[in-house]
Each structure stands twice: as structure tokens, then as C-alpha cells.
Design an enzyme around this catalytic site. Structure first.
Site, PDB file in Angstrom:
ATOM      1  CB  VAL A 161      -0.365  -5.818   4.394  1.00  0.00           C
ATOM      2  CG1 VAL A 161      -1.519  -5.109   4.712  1.00  0.00           C
ATOM      3  CG2 VAL A 161      -0.387  -6.065   2.827  1.00  0.00           C
TER       4      VAL A 161
ATOM      5  CE1 TYR B  84      -3.404   0.592   4.812  1.00  0.00           C
ATOM      6  CE2 TYR B  84      -2.324  -0.731   6.461  1.00  0.00           C
ATOM      7  CZ  TYR B  84      -2.688  -0.500   5.062  1.00  0.00           C
ATOM      8  OH  TYR B  84      -1.695  -0.953   4.053  1.00  0.00           O
TER       9      TYR B  84
ATOM     10  CE  LYS C  46      -3.847   0.890  -1.077  1.00  0.00           C
ATOM     11  NZ  LYS C  46      -4.510   0.656   0.192  1.00  0.00           N
TER      12      LYS C  46
ATOM     13  CB  SER D  27      -0.900   0.116   1.287  1.00  0.00           C
ATOM     14  OG  SER D  27      -2.082  -0.720   0.860  1.00  0.00           O
TER      15      SER D  27
ATOM     16  CE1 TYR E  45      -4.326  -0.762  -4.516  1.00  0.00           C
ATOM     17  CE2 TYR E  45      -4.868  -2.834  -4.828  1.00  0.00           C
ATOM     18  CZ  TYR E  45      -4.696  -1.915  -3.913  1.00  0.00           C
ATOM     19  OH  TYR E  45      -4.729  -2.126  -2.531  1.00  0.00           O
TER      20      TYR E  45
END
Length: 308
Positions: free
Chosen positions: A255, A237, A64, A61, A185
Site C-alpha cells: 500500500v 491481494y 511479506k 506488504s 511486522y
């Protein structure tokens, strides 16, 4: 610096047994959860590291942040946030409850639904190969490659993200097919980096988007400002608020066990610690950052603040 890093890692290493690896992606579940490393890249381009800072792992992530920055550069602020919000979700990173019941758009680009929407925009704007090249430049690491095993492992266990993508499609948010959006992605999530790679990227963000070695501007100032702000409010998160209070630097976790942190005008920090807490954040990595923030007064609001 070296002694501070050593002490922080050795103390935090005692916490690795409390977490788990991301076993819902089989390739990530095989990683030794006892790994822990930190790298700091300072404003003069010096790297300081301790522990498992050179081990390659998938960025997950943290990608991102890169995708958001590229979307802002290529598509502009208004189009990027036309169908993705800027607010903390308060839910887990792979939740689709609010998207389904209370909102027409993903809460922010740091959760899966928002990142898939951004990926769908980017798939029409830029090739994955260009994204890979730019990632290498941002991280000052030419050795970054796609981890094919992790990519195929994740694509083979993608039911939840596929459900999110189809929900996005039903709301008219995706600009490409579900398949193309998810492929883009997951490829970005499957790039192999190190803690040192993340520290280099952190320094670029800390330097207002300017490459510290070449002096070349890689990202516009407003892009950097936007990215760092969303990292602070949404990057860890649904643990982002607590982390912002305790550590106080813009950060983004993945993660795979990575954490990217940005100390404005001072340094970038990269962490690798694949033992995760229940929110999906590196459990020992967060402790390393708490220690560094306290010892080096990194908190963005710290000014000789006494302890409670």
C-alpha cells in the site's frame, strides 16, 4: 527498453487521478499520488528506469515476500506452513472474517493475518537488524533504512492489525506476544526502498536466488519456487487472479505504492505508484505492467498468443 518504459509510464500516468493514497496510515497519505516510476533490472545486471524510480517509499506488504523467504530458510517448509495456509483468500488483505468464522489458520502469508503469524515465528529466530541487512542484500541496495516516521505513524494507527493479532493469539498461532509480533511486522513494512531496489530483488528471484553480481546463492531453489508461486496466486491481494491473467508474472504489491514483479530467468521489475485502487494495489503501476507484459511478451504462458 528506455522507449518502452517511457511510453508505459506516460500512458499509465493518466490513471493516477483515479486512485487514492493509503490515508489510513497518515504518513502514507501525505505522499504525492502523481508519482509514478518503473525500473527493470535485466539478467546481465543492467538497470533501465523511467519516472520516479529513485524516490524512497515504504515497502509495506512487499516485505511479506522477504519474511516468508527467511522463514522458509530458517524454519523450514513444514514449520512455516504449519499454521499458515497457501490458498488465495478472496478477501481484502486486512480481513479477519474467515480467520474468525471458518478457519483456524490464515489463508496465506501474503495477507496481514498470515504475515503477522510469520513475523511471530521470525521474532524468535532472527533480529530485525539481521532482517534489515538481508533485505539490503536481496535488493542490492545498501541505503535501505527503517523509516522511523512511517513506523511510528503505522504503530499509532494499528487497531485493525492489533485485532487480527489478538485473534491469532486466541487460536494459539502466535509464538511471541502480540506486541512483539506486531513490532517486528510493522518494522519490516516500514523499510524505505525504491523501484530500483525492488527490481534488484526481482532479479535475484528470477535468477533462482543467486546474486547476479557476486554469483552467491542467497536463497535455496525450493524457497524461491515456493515464494514465486505464492506471489502469483496471492501477491496482488484479492485482485491476484485478474492480474495473473492480464500480466502473468509473479508479483507482490504494497500500500506504499510499490509492486515487485519477477520475470523468470529474464528480469526483475520494480514499480512505484502510490495512487491505489480499491484493493490496495497501485492503479497506474498495474497498467505499466500490463503494457510491459504485452510489449515484451512477459506473461509466463505467452508464446505469440494472439489477442482476442
Amino acid at each position: 527498453m528506455n522507449e518502452i518504459l517511457k511510453h508505459a509510464v506516460e500512458e499509465a500516468r493518466k490513471m493516477t487521478h483515479l486512485g487514492k493514497t493509503a490515508s489510513y496510515i497518515p504518513e502514507l497519505g501525505r505522499v504525492n499520488k502523481e508519482y509514478l516510476g518503473v525500473c527493470v533490472c535485466t539478467g546481465d545486471g543492467q538497470y533501465y528506469q523511467y519516472g520516479n524510480a529513485d524516490i524512497r517509499f515504504t515497502i509495506q506488504s512487499i516485505s511479506k515476500v522477504i519474511s516468508l523467504a527467511v522463514a522458509l530458510e530458517r524454519c523450514g517448509f513444514d514449520k512455516t506452513f504449519d499454521r499458515v495456509g497457501m490458498e488465495p483468500s478472496g478477501d481484502s488483505f486486512d480481513s479477519l472474517v474467515k480467520l474468525d468464522l471458518t478457519s483456524d489458520y490464515p489463508s496465506n502469508p501474503m495477507i496481514n493475518s498470515g504475515a503477522i503469524a510469520v513475523a511471530s515465528h521470525l521474532a524468535s529466530e532472527v533480529s530485525f537488524e539481521r532482517m534489515l541487512q538481508f533485505t539490503r542484500l536481496l535488493c542490492m541496495d545498501e541505503a535501505i533504512e527503517l523509516n522511523e516516521r512511517a513506523y511510528h505513524s503505522e504503530m499509532g494507527h494499528i487497531s485493525r492489525n492489533k485485532a487480527i493479532a489478538y485473534l491469532l493469539e486466541s487460536k494459539g498461532i502466535l509464538e511471541n506476544t502480540v506486541e512483539e509480533s506486531l513490532k517486528f511486522y510493522v518494522r519490516m513494512c516500514s523499510l524505505n526502498v525504491t523501484a530500483a531496489s525492488l527490481a534488484g530483488f526481482g532479479l535475484v528471484l528470477a535468477s533462482d536466488g543467486i546474486h547476479p553480481v557476486t554469483g552467491k546463492r542467497l536463497l535455496h531453489s525450493r524457497v524461491v519456487q515456493t515464494v514465486k508461486t505464492i506471489m502469483l496466486t496471492c501477491g496482488m491481494y484479492d485482485g491476484s487472479g485478474k492480474f495473473a491473467v492480464e500480466v502473468g508474472v509473479p508479483s507482490k504489491s504494497g500500500v506504499g505504492g510499490g509492486i515487485l514483479s519477477v520475470v523468470d530467468k529474464r528480469m526483475g521489475i520494480g514499480i512505484f505508484g502510490p495512487s491505489l485502487d480499491e484493493k490496495g494495489n497501485s492503479i497506474a503501476g498495474q497498467q505499466v505492467l500490463r503494457e510491459l507484459s504485452a510489449k515484451m511478451k512477459l506473461h509466463m504462458f505467452a508464446d505469440n498468443v494472439p489477442e482476442f
